[in-house]
Write an enzyme that holds these catalytic residues in place. Structure first.
Site, mmCIF file in Angstrom:
data_model
loop_
_atom_site.group_PDB
_atom_site.id
_atom_site.type_symbol
_atom_site.label_atom_id
_atom_site.label_comp_id
_atom_site.label_asym_id
_atom_site.label_seq_id
_atom_site.Cartn_x
_atom_site.Cartn_y
_atom_site.Cartn_z
ATOM 1 N N ASN A 9 -7.228 51.020 -41.537
ATOM 2 C CA ASN A 9 -8.460 50.574 -41.158
ATOM 3 C C ASN A 9 -8.450 49.746 -39.793
ATOM 4 O OD1 ASN A 9 -11.037 49.625 -40.942
ATOM 5 N ND2 ASN A 9 -10.811 48.114 -42.751
ATOM 6 N N TRP A 10 -9.024 50.552 -38.682
ATOM 7 C CA TRP A 10 -8.881 49.841 -37.356
ATOM 8 C C TRP A 10 -9.865 48.589 -37.119
ATOM 9 C CZ3 TRP A 10 -8.273 54.751 -33.593
ATOM 10 C CH2 TRP A 10 -7.026 55.343 -33.706
ATOM 11 N N LYS A 11 -10.719 48.623 -38.189
ATOM 12 C CA LYS A 11 -11.957 47.659 -37.873
ATOM 13 C C LYS A 11 -12.622 47.764 -36.814
ATOM 14 C CE LYS A 11 -9.376 44.773 -41.102
ATOM 15 N NZ LYS A 11 -9.572 43.610 -41.792
ATOM 16 N N HIS A 91 -16.380 47.651 -48.184
ATOM 17 C CA HIS A 91 -15.249 46.858 -47.554
ATOM 18 C C HIS A 91 -15.712 45.472 -47.940
ATOM 19 C CE1 HIS A 91 -12.464 45.096 -44.978
ATOM 20 N NE2 HIS A 91 -11.579 46.133 -45.346
ATOM 21 N N GLU A 93 -15.447 43.135 -45.737
ATOM 22 C CA GLU A 93 -16.272 42.588 -44.617
ATOM 23 C C GLU A 93 -17.535 43.111 -44.637
ATOM 24 O OE1 GLU A 93 -13.400 43.848 -41.914
ATOM 25 O OE2 GLU A 93 -11.700 42.476 -42.829
ATOM 26 N N GLU A 163 -8.728 45.341 -52.952
ATOM 27 C CA GLU A 163 -8.521 44.601 -52.106
ATOM 28 C C GLU A 163 -9.022 43.156 -52.294
ATOM 29 O OE1 GLU A 163 -8.007 46.760 -48.227
ATOM 30 O OE2 GLU A 163 -10.250 46.451 -48.280
ATOM 31 N N GLY A 169 -6.478 40.155 -44.022
ATOM 32 C CA GLY A 169 -6.292 39.453 -42.835
ATOM 33 C C GLY A 169 -5.799 38.101 -42.996
ATOM 34 N N SER A 209 -3.185 42.577 -46.542
ATOM 35 C CA SER A 209 -1.840 42.139 -45.883
ATOM 36 C C SER A 209 -0.449 42.735 -46.027
ATOM 37 C CB SER A 209 -1.577 40.549 -45.906
ATOM 38 O OG SER A 209 -2.839 39.916 -45.218
ATOM 39 N N GLY A 230 -4.894 47.316 -42.880
ATOM 40 C CA GLY A 230 -5.731 46.549 -41.694
ATOM 41 C C GLY A 230 -4.875 46.398 -40.545
ATOM 42 N N GLY A 231 -4.334 45.190 -40.260
ATOM 43 C CA GLY A 231 -3.555 44.635 -39.260
ATOM 44 C C GLY A 231 -2.458 45.638 -38.783
#
Ligand code: PEP
Length: 246
Positions: A9-11, A91, A93, A163, A169, A209, A230-231
């Site tokens: 997930n590149w956000k 998600h 966010e 999640e 994150g 993470s 993500g990251g």
């Protein structure tokens, strides 16, 4: 059908050149290990990457109405129309920064399935829920409110991403045992609402993470079918190592 999945997930990261480079670096080095690999990319890059990518490109968001006066939104129909097959829904966010509630997520899930987009439905508890030992109840409620109206066949095409909000994150990861316990719980409530065959057919992946150092211990767990990353999906080396660790 239950499958092994590693999805990035590149956000809201990367410029155009970086997006192309990252997609190429991953596409060209995919290990042959039966893992389905996805990149969920910002909407401005969907069409471009869809045209050139050899791995699956997914949308991070989509609006449930097909068309209309919804300035700034991109509809699921438009997403499907350019050849995209998968979409993230729920998600944390979107839930917490954009106020998307369970009723809206239910509408999004219905629209995605109507357009034959494969939904990755994200659920997970906050730190407060976990500290108060409400984490199972919270996740059950999220599934009940947005997914459990579906018939068994539709439900089988949903991928669940567990999640925990406190792990996204933050560098904090659920232990493999904590994650596996929740995945087993998710499968048990699906079996209760539907049946064991349906529960066994659904992929339940972990996000929060996840990185090269912890991926293999997470993926070794019986009920963890992969990861939403993500990251660590923003660096081809890390992302490829995570795929490799299956
Ligand atoms: C995510 O964005 O879904 C996620 C899991 O992020 P991170 O891996 O950075 O925690």
């Amino acid at each position: 059908m239950r499958k092994k999945i590693v999805a990035g997930n590149w956000k809201m990261h990367l410029n155009k050149k970086e997006a192309i480079n990252l997609n190429e670096a991953v596409s060209n080095n995919i290990p042959q290990n039966n893992v389905e690999v996805y990149q969920f990319v910002p909407s401005v890059y969907l069409d471009m990457l869809q045209e050139r990518s050899t791995i699956k490109i997914g949308a991070q968001n989509g609006y449930p109405e097909d068309a209309g006066a919804f300035t700034g939104e991109v509809s699921m129909l438009q997403i499907k129309n350019i050849g995209i097959q998968s979409i993230l829904i729920g998600h944390s966010e979107r839930r917490h920064k954009f106020g998307e509630d369970e009723q809206f997520l239910k509408e999004k899930l219905d629209a995605a399935l109507y357009h034959q987009l494969e939904p990755f439905f994200c659920c997970g508890e906050t730190l407060q829920d976990r500290e108060q030992k409400n984490h199972f109840e919270t996740v059950h409620e999220q599934l009940h409110a947005s997914c459990f109206h579906l018939g068994a066949e539709a439900m089988r095409s949903v991928i669940i991403a567990y999640e925990p909000v406190w792990a996204i994150g933050t560098g904090e990861t659920a232990t493999p045992e904590q994650a596996n316990e929740m995945h087993e719980f998710i499968r048990s409530v699906i079996a209760k609402r539907y049946d064991q065959t349906t529960a066994d057919a659904i992929s339940v992946i972990y996000g929060g993470s996840c990185k090269p150092e912890n991926a293999s211990s997470l993926f070794q767990q019986q009920h963890i079918d992969g990861g939403l990353i993500g990251g660590a999906s923003l660096k081809s080396k890390d992302f490829l190592e995570i795929i490799q660790s299956f």
